[in-house]
Design a protein around this motif. Structure first.
Motif, PDB file in Angstrom:
ATOM      1  N   GLU A  71     -23.022  -7.642  -2.877  1.00  0.00           N
ATOM      2  CA  GLU A  71     -23.992  -6.554  -2.740  1.00  0.00           C
ATOM      3  C   GLU A  71     -23.321  -5.203  -3.016  1.00  0.00           C
ATOM      4  N   ASN A  72     -24.124  -4.249  -3.476  1.00  0.00           N
ATOM      5  CA  ASN A  72     -23.595  -2.916  -3.788  1.00  0.00           C
ATOM      6  C   ASN A  72     -22.922  -2.276  -2.584  1.00  0.00           C
ATOM      7  N   LEU A  73     -23.595  -2.343  -1.437  1.00  0.00           N
ATOM      8  CA  LEU A  73     -23.038  -1.747  -0.221  1.00  0.00           C
ATOM      9  C   LEU A  73     -21.757  -2.452   0.190  1.00  0.00           C
ATOM     10  N   ASP A  74     -21.726  -3.765   0.055  1.00  0.00           N
ATOM     11  CA  ASP A  74     -20.520  -4.527   0.417  1.00  0.00           C
ATOM     12  C   ASP A  74     -19.346  -4.158  -0.481  1.00  0.00           C
ATOM     13  N   LEU A  75     -19.613  -3.921  -1.770  1.00  0.00           N
ATOM     14  CA  LEU A  75     -18.539  -3.535  -2.691  1.00  0.00           C
ATOM     15  C   LEU A  75     -17.921  -2.198  -2.281  1.00  0.00           C
ATOM     16  N   LEU A  76     -18.758  -1.247  -1.917  1.00  0.00           N
ATOM     17  CA  LEU A  76     -18.255   0.061  -1.489  1.00  0.00           C
ATOM     18  C   LEU A  76     -17.476  -0.058  -0.177  1.00  0.00           C
ATOM     19  N   LEU A  77     -17.998  -0.849   0.751  1.00  0.00           N
ATOM     20  CA  LEU A  77     -17.301  -1.027   2.026  1.00  0.00           C
ATOM     21  C   LEU A  77     -16.007  -1.823   1.856  1.00  0.00           C
ATOM     22  N   LEU A  78     -15.958  -2.684   0.840  1.00  0.00           N
ATOM     23  CA  LEU A  78     -14.718  -3.399   0.540  1.00  0.00           C
ATOM     24  C   LEU A  78     -13.636  -2.416   0.095  1.00  0.00           C
ATOM     25  N   ASP A  79     -13.988  -1.511  -0.790  1.00  0.00           N
ATOM     26  CA  ASP A  79     -13.047  -0.475  -1.226  1.00  0.00           C
ATOM     27  C   ASP A  79     -12.624   0.387  -0.037  1.00  0.00           C
ATOM     28  N   PHE A  80     -13.586   0.761   0.789  1.00  0.00           N
ATOM     29  CA  PHE A  80     -13.314   1.568   1.983  1.00  0.00           C
ATOM     30  C   PHE A  80     -12.359   0.830   2.924  1.00  0.00           C
ATOM     31  N   THR A  81     -12.566  -0.465   3.079  1.00  0.00           N
ATOM     32  CA  THR A  81     -11.720  -1.273   3.962  1.00  0.00           C
ATOM     33  C   THR A  81     -10.282  -1.335   3.458  1.00  0.00           C
ATOM     34  N   ILE A  82     -10.110  -1.570   2.158  1.00  0.00           N
ATOM     35  CA  ILE A  82      -8.760  -1.646   1.585  1.00  0.00           C
ATOM     36  C   ILE A  82      -8.030  -0.320   1.758  1.00  0.00           C
ATOM     37  N   SER A  83      -8.730   0.789   1.529  1.00  0.00           N
ATOM     38  CA  SER A  83      -8.117   2.112   1.693  1.00  0.00           C
ATOM     39  C   SER A  83      -7.648   2.331   3.124  1.00  0.00           C
ATOM     40  N   ASN A  84      -8.463   1.926   4.077  1.00  0.00           N
ATOM     41  CA  ASN A  84      -8.092   2.116   5.484  1.00  0.00           C
ATOM     42  C   ASN A  84      -6.950   1.209   5.909  1.00  0.00           C
ATOM     43  N   ILE A  85      -6.898   0.009   5.362  1.00  0.00           N
ATOM     44  CA  ILE A  85      -5.770  -0.883   5.667  1.00  0.00           C
ATOM     45  C   ILE A  85      -4.470  -0.275   5.149  1.00  0.00           C
ATOM     46  N   ILE A  86      -4.501   0.293   3.942  1.00  0.00           N
ATOM     47  CA  ILE A  86      -3.306   0.953   3.391  1.00  0.00           C
ATOM     48  C   ILE A  86      -2.891   2.129   4.267  1.00  0.00           C
ATOM     49  N   MET A  87      -3.866   2.908   4.744  1.00  0.00           N
ATOM     50  CA  MET A  87      -3.545   4.031   5.623  1.00  0.00           C
ATOM     51  C   MET A  87      -2.916   3.567   6.924  1.00  0.00           C
ATOM     52  N   ILE A  88      -3.406   2.461   7.461  1.00  0.00           N
ATOM     53  CA  ILE A  88      -2.818   1.922   8.699  1.00  0.00           C
ATOM     54  C   ILE A  88      -1.381   1.465   8.455  1.00  0.00           C
ATOM     55  N   LEU A  89      -1.139   0.806   7.334  1.00  0.00           N
ATOM     56  CA  LEU A  89       0.225   0.363   7.016  1.00  0.00           C
ATOM     57  C   LEU A  89       1.159   1.559   6.838  1.00  0.00           C
ATOM     58  N   LEU A  90       0.678   2.615   6.182  1.00  0.00           N
ATOM     59  CA  LEU A  90       1.497   3.818   6.017  1.00  0.00           C
ATOM     60  C   LEU A  90       1.718   4.540   7.341  1.00  0.00           C
ATOM     61  N   SER A  91       0.819   4.327   8.289  1.00  0.00           N
ATOM     62  CA  SER A  91       0.955   5.002   9.583  1.00  0.00           C
ATOM     63  C   SER A  91       2.146   4.489  10.387  1.00  0.00           C
ATOM     64  N   PHE A  92       2.770   3.401   9.941  1.00  0.00           N
ATOM     65  CA  PHE A  92       3.968   2.919  10.638  1.00  0.00           C
ATOM     66  C   PHE A  92       5.105   3.943  10.564  1.00  0.00           C
ATOM     67  N   THR A  93       4.938   4.965   9.737  1.00  0.00           N
ATOM     68  CA  THR A  93       5.941   6.034   9.692  1.00  0.00           C
ATOM     69  C   THR A  93       6.008   6.817  10.999  1.00  0.00           C
ATOM     70  N   VAL A  94       4.995   6.677  11.884  1.00  0.00           N
ATOM     71  CA  VAL A  94       5.020   7.419  13.159  1.00  0.00           C
ATOM     72  C   VAL A  94       5.812   6.680  14.230  1.00  0.00           C
ATOM     73  N   ILE A  95       6.336   5.494  13.912  1.00  0.00           N
ATOM     74  CA  ILE A  95       7.067   4.711  14.915  1.00  0.00           C
ATOM     75  C   ILE A  95       8.260   5.478  15.464  1.00  0.00           C
ATOM     76  N   THR A  96       8.848   6.337  14.653  1.00  0.00           N
ATOM     77  CA  THR A  96      10.041   7.069  15.086  1.00  0.00           C
ATOM     78  C   THR A  96       9.715   8.264  15.986  1.00  0.00           C
ATOM     79  N   ARG A  97       8.424   8.617  16.165  1.00  0.00           N
ATOM     80  CA  ARG A  97       8.091   9.785  16.961  1.00  0.00           C
ATOM     81  C   ARG A  97       8.561   9.600  18.398  1.00  0.00           C
ATOM     82  N   PRO A  98       9.032  10.711  19.024  1.00  0.00           N
ATOM     83  CA  PRO A  98       8.895  12.115  18.638  1.00  0.00           C
ATOM     84  C   PRO A  98       9.868  12.585  17.547  1.00  0.00           C
ATOM     85  N   ASP A  99      10.717  11.698  17.037  1.00  0.00           N
ATOM     86  CA  ASP A  99      11.544  12.067  15.887  1.00  0.00           C
ATOM     87  C   ASP A  99      10.732  11.791  14.618  1.00  0.00           C
ATOM     88  N   TYR A 100      11.327  12.023  13.468  1.00  0.00           N
ATOM     89  CA  TYR A 100      10.622  11.845  12.200  1.00  0.00           C
ATOM     90  C   TYR A 100      11.382  10.872  11.308  1.00  0.00           C
TER      91      TYR A 100
END
Length: 339
Positions: A71-100
């Motif tokens: 479905e059209n809506l499912d295709l858009l939400l699939l793209d949205f889901t992949i983008s958010n998964i990538i953002m979550i994986l990149l968010s592992f850079t905060v593990i060192t906080r309060p350092d960087y």
């Protein structure tokens, strides 16, 4: 070009001279706050978001394999889901906080590019989702209606647009000292002031204005007589509207903090540990929004919700069947050997 020389900038927590015990205690308190928030995010939000994202991907792929169409809506939400998964994986850079995270300027710029690509893509593909629902309720007789009927082309356009914006942001990070090590954030502190201004304008201000415009039209404009009532329309697509509000609130906070950081750069100031703390909180709130959006998609988007309910029902049937299995009765014999 004086504002483009960012060699002077640094994090307040790295450039402190404590003049009193109170200042030291305030610094320790801010470090404890960001550390606890980071642990809470990694422990609760990351697993929940990744599990929800993986389940959404499995459900969409399964439905496509079964029906050979998405479905059209499912295709858009699939793209949205992949983008958010990538953002979550990149968010592992905060593990060192309060350092960087320690990285070279080049590596930090690469991380920033992929982060911005996912950020812009998720923002605009979700705006496209809202626009598609709006045109579904108020179908125009224009080329725009035909364009939205071909969501693959729309997603391709959004991906190209997000790539161009991310490339622009990568240039605005700066082109000097690529080989030197630095403290790295996904939105680098050493980026030029234009970096935050462009990100606020194209990553929040413009899409948020269009998002609010879509909501206004939905609330104010009267639909066709044969169209379902507005309340029914909301109940049909609850995930889209819940996620829209979540994105608007969390990204407003984050982008305001980015602009606030820009004012310090223009004044040639590094700010205070409290300013640094609020910026770190805003960053974690942004990542929490990615996790929450995936959970809302899984729980409220109808194909995902139906699949989850089906799995729960199957589990209940199996448990019920196991509880009703007949227990074999062994025969007993008396002292004379008769049964």
């Amino acid at each position: 070009m004086a504002s483009h020389n960012m060699t002077w900038i640094g994090y307040p927590s790295k450039n402190l001279a404590f003049n009193s015990p109170e200042e030291f205690e305030a610094f320790i308190a801010s470090q404890n706050v960001i550390s606890r928030l980071m642990h809470c995010y990694i422990a609760f939000f990351v697993p929940t978001g990744l599990i929800a994202g993986i389940c959404i991907l499995i459900i969409f792929i399964k439905n496509y394999v079964q029906h050979k169409v998405i479905e059209n809506l499912d295709l858009l939400l699939l793209d949205f889901t992949i983008s958010n998964i990538i953002m979550i994986l990149l968010s592992f850079t905060v593990i060192t906080r309060p350092d960087y995270l320690k990285a070279t300027h080049l590596a930090c710029n690469v991380l920033s590019f992929f982060f911005n690509f996912s950020y812009f893509n998720s923002q605009y593909v979700f705006l496209l989702t809202l626009l598609m629902l709006l045109l579904q309720r108020f179908p125009p007789r224009t080329a725009l209606s035909k364009a939205t009927q071909r969501p693959i082309l729309c997603v391709g356009f959004v991906l190209i647009y997000a790539f161009c914006l991310s490339l622009t942001e990568a240039v605005l990070v700066g082109t000097d000292n690529y080989h030197l090590a630095t403290d790295c954030q996904l939105d680098p502190l050493f980026a030029w002031p234009e970096y935050e201004i462009i990100k606020f304008t194209f990553g929040f201000a413009i899409p948020s204005f269009l998002q609010i415009l879509c909501f206004t039209v939905l609330f104010v404009k009267e639909a066709r007589a044969e169209a379902p009532a507005f309340q029914q329309h909301i109940r049909t697509y609850p995930a889209v509207y819940i996620i829209s509000i979540t994105i608007l609130i969390s990204r407003l906070f984050y982008n305001l903090m980015l602009l606030f950081r820009t004012t310090f750069k223009l004044r040639k100031s590094i700010g205070t540990p409290k300013n640094e703390l609020v910026m770190n909180i805003a960053e974690i709130v942004l990542f929490c929004e990615s996790c929450a959006s995936l959970v809302f998609t899984l729980c409220f988007h109808k194909p995902c919700k139906d699949e989850i309910l089906k799995v729960i029902q199957n589990c209940r049937r199996k448990n019920t069947a196991n509880n009703h299995l007949e227990i074999p009765v062994t025969a007993t014999t008396d002292e004379n050997g008769s049964q």
